[in-house]
Design a protein around this motif. Structure first.
Motif, short mmCIF file in Angstrom:
data_model
loop_
_atom_site.label_atom_id
_atom_site.label_comp_id
_atom_site.label_asym_id
_atom_site.label_seq_id
_atom_site.Cartn_x
_atom_site.Cartn_y
_atom_site.Cartn_z
N CYS A 44 12.13 -18.26 14.39
CA CYS A 44 13.30 -19.15 14.27
C CYS A 44 14.37 -18.29 13.83
N ALA A 45 15.56 -18.48 14.74
CA ALA A 45 16.84 -17.63 14.54
C ALA A 45 16.33 -16.47 14.11
N THR A 46 16.01 -15.68 14.98
CA THR A 46 15.43 -14.19 14.71
C THR A 46 15.81 -13.36 15.94
N PHE A 47 15.21 -12.19 15.99
CA PHE A 47 15.60 -10.96 16.74
C PHE A 47 14.36 -10.12 16.81
N VAL A 48 14.50 -9.20 17.94
CA VAL A 48 13.34 -8.15 18.12
C VAL A 48 14.14 -6.65 17.90
N ARG A 49 15.36 -6.50 17.94
CA ARG A 49 15.97 -5.42 17.61
C ARG A 49 17.24 -5.76 16.93
N ASN A 50 17.93 -4.66 16.24
CA ASN A 50 19.26 -5.01 15.80
C ASN A 50 20.07 -5.90 16.12
N PRO A 51 20.24 -7.13 15.51
CA PRO A 51 21.19 -8.06 16.12
C PRO A 51 22.61 -7.84 16.10
N ARG A 52 23.07 -7.01 15.36
CA ARG A 52 24.39 -6.67 15.22
C ARG A 52 24.55 -5.16 15.39
N PRO A 53 24.29 -4.35 16.40
CA PRO A 53 24.32 -2.95 16.69
C PRO A 53 25.69 -2.23 16.38
N HIS A 54 26.60 -3.13 16.75
CA HIS A 54 28.19 -2.54 16.49
C HIS A 54 28.52 -2.32 15.02
N LEU A 55 27.69 -3.07 14.16
CA LEU A 55 28.15 -2.68 12.78
C LEU A 55 27.15 -1.71 12.01
N ALA A 56 25.97 -1.23 13.01
CA ALA A 56 25.21 -0.25 12.44
C ALA A 56 25.80 0.82 11.67
N ARG A 57 27.08 1.44 12.50
CA ARG A 57 27.72 2.64 12.12
C ARG A 57 28.46 2.22 10.69
N LEU A 58 28.58 1.10 10.38
CA LEU A 58 29.24 0.90 9.01
C LEU A 58 28.21 0.69 7.93
N ALA A 59 26.81 0.99 8.10
CA ALA A 59 25.74 0.73 6.96
C ALA A 59 25.83 1.59 5.88
N PRO A 60 26.40 2.83 5.98
CA PRO A 60 26.54 3.77 4.96
C PRO A 60 27.74 3.20 3.95
N LEU A 101 12.66 -20.86 18.44
CA LEU A 101 13.91 -21.86 18.15
C LEU A 101 15.15 -20.97 17.71
N TYR A 102 16.04 -21.24 18.42
CA TYR A 102 17.27 -20.60 18.10
C TYR A 102 18.90 -21.58 17.61
N ALA A 103 19.44 -21.11 16.95
CA ALA A 103 20.72 -22.08 16.68
C ALA A 103 21.59 -21.77 17.51
N LEU A 104 22.39 -22.86 18.06
CA LEU A 104 23.36 -22.97 18.85
C LEU A 104 24.83 -22.47 18.32
#
Length: 238
Positions: free
Chosen positions: A94-110, A182-185
């Protein structure tokens, strides 16, 4: 007529890991179903691999069961499915993912994923913008924020780092179990790409969009419960 057989339902919570957010869904599940919420440690910064070792011993060994996994727990449930006993009958993701759902934010993680930042309660408008959406009642948003404060910021930081690096797409592709997705619209956190990715990897699984926010099991518990029961009946599992 014989009574319907009891079904054990294992629930794996999202990022907070407490399981306290499942109350709305539990109120709508069939009375004969037996819920088992598995919480994660609140003060130990554990990886997905370590959480698998925490969860596996708590799974039923003597009866059939299904797993309902919410958000952060989707990759966890898929990893567990490769080692769980044969009495695991199905997965509900439910409302999930198999890989990073926001890859463009990964570089901001630090910059963003630091304990001093995560220790502060976010502004409600920001939580609505990025996570819950604006149609979630204030009471539900307040509950979610209070529950997250029960968990160590270091733990949340570890889990978010794991989300950035996880990839269970191969496990999803090869999983032999019946799967309901199940995914949220109106999901402001997990945008359209992760949902399309799941559908592309496994076009054969049942994928249902429900009109609601990321907190789908909390905001639309009845619709989710109906979809889950219908899926399991069609599979002959309840």
């Amino acid at each position: 007529m014989a009574e319907p057989a009891a079904l054990t339902v294992v629930l794996l919570p999202g990022l907070d890991g407490t399981g306290r957010m499942f109350a709305p869904l539990l109120a709508h599940l069939p009375a004969q179903w037996v819920p088992r919420i598995i919480a994660y440690p609140k003060d130990e910064a554990l990886t997905y691999a370590q959480l698998v070792e925490i969860v596996l011993p708590q799974l039923p060994r003597d009866r059939p069961y299904i797993v309902i996994a919410e958000s952060f727990a989707g990759p966890l449930a898929l990893q567990i499915s490769t080692r769980a006993a044969k009495n695991l009958q199905a997965l509900v993701l439910c409302a999930t993912f198999v890989r990073n759902p926001r890859p463009h934010l990964a570089r901001l993680a630090p910059i963003l994923l630091r304990e001093p930042i995560l220790a502060h309660r976010p502004q409600k408008w920001l939580a609505r913008l990025l996570v819950t959406g604006f149609d979630v009642p204030d009471t539900m948003l307040e509950q979610a924020l209070e529950i997250h404060e029960l968990v160590s910021p270091r733990v949340i930081m570890q889990r978010l780092y794991d989300v950035i690096h996880v990839d269970v797409s191969t496990i999803l592709r090869d999983c032999p179990l019946p799967i309901l997705h199940l995914y949220a619209l109106h999901d402001h956190l997990i945008l359209g790409r992760p949902t399309r990715e799941i559908q592309q990897i496994r076009p054969d699984i049942e994928s249902i969009g429900i009109d609601g926010p990321h907190y789908l099991l909390q905001a639309r518990p009845q619709g989710c419960a109906v979809a889950i029961e219908k899926f399991l009946r069609e599979k002959g599992l309840c």
